[in-house]
Design an enzyme around this catalytic site. Structure first.
Site: not given
Ligand code: ADE
Length: 255
Positions: A89, A125
């Site tokens: 993310p 995490e």
């Molecule tokens: N891993 C966890 N959340 C993610 C996301 N929003 N985009 C890419 N990889 C991720």
């Protein structure tokens, strides 16, 4: 052929999706290969441990660097000659332009790409920062929400990129007609019957007048984008006629 080398702790997650629909067909046609590598296979300890407690304390577990380095260097070489993308993310936001860039296919150009892309799926995490600093070349997020791991994000990326490889879709123009391909949302679609529960298909689609149908679709596409995703209009390729139509929409709502 585009070769995806996927590094994950959960390779089985990928199988049903890769064995269905367009991805299945593209793989059979030799347009794309998706090789799954279980990071756990590159552990060297008896218990095949891939995570550990975070230095400095706090909750959660952190993915250890050794099996990840070992896996990626064994499969892709050291140094590796292809991009290695961490799905997280915290990465740059994925969109159609990033997909086209990874596919190496400029919109509407019938070239067959030939390259390899490493995808690293995080879990727990987080991932030891040295993987970010010294192993991966790019970080991509599929949106501002947190998933339990990068696997779904990797599938999203693989799917969006594969659709852009010439020959992957049944319709040779398919990908260029998709929503977002032109920077706009797609127009509405209808199929038979012409009337269903009293709801009719727009008359114009039954008219056989291809020029008027094309213009209607273009205007529907502009209208949808203007209503739902006006932010996309700034990056879209618009003709003078498109601009006139959009200006009229603006004028109509100001009255
Ligand atoms: N891993 C966890 N959340 C993610 C996301 N929003 N985009 C890419 N990889 C991720």
């Amino acid at each position: 052929m585009i070769r995806f080398e996927v590094f994950t702790l959960f390779p089985d997650i990928f199988l049903p999706y890769l064995e269905s629909g367009i991805l299945h067909r593209a793989r059979k046609k030799g347009l794309v290969a998706i090789n799954l590598h279980n990071i756990r296979d590159w552990t060297t300890d008896r218990h095949h441990v891939t995570d550990d407690l975070p230095y400095g304390g706090g909750g959660g577990m952190v993915m250890k660097p050794e099996p990840i380095f070992h896996a990626i260097e064994s499969v892709l070489g050291d140094p590796h000659g292809c991009p290695v993308i961490l799905l997280t993310p915290q990465g740059r936001k994925f969109d159609q332009a990033v997909a086209a860039d990874l596919a190496g296919v400029p919109f509407d150009e019938p070239v067959t790409p030939e390259h390899q892309i490493g995808l690293l799926c995080g879990r727990y995490e987080g991932i030891d920062e040295r993987v970010r600093q010294h192993l991966v070349s790019d970080e991509i997020s599929i949106g501002d929400y947190v998933l339990s791991g990068g696997e779904l994000a990797a599938l999203v990326l693989i799917d969006a990129v594969t659709r852009l490889i010439p020959g992957a879709l049944g319709d040779p123009d398919g990908a260029s007609k998709d929503s977002h391909a032109s920077g706009l949302l797609e127009h509405p679609h209808y199929t038979r019957p012409p009337e269903f529960r009293g709801w009719s298909v727009p008359e114009i689609l039954l008219s056989g007048d291809h020029a008027r149908i094309a213009r209607w679709r273009r205007e529907q596409s502009l209208l949808r984008t203007w209503l739902r995703r006006p932010d996309l209009l700034h990056g879209a390729h618009l003709s003078d006629e498109d601009h006139r139509y959009l200006n009229n929409l603006g004028d109509a709502t100001e009255e």
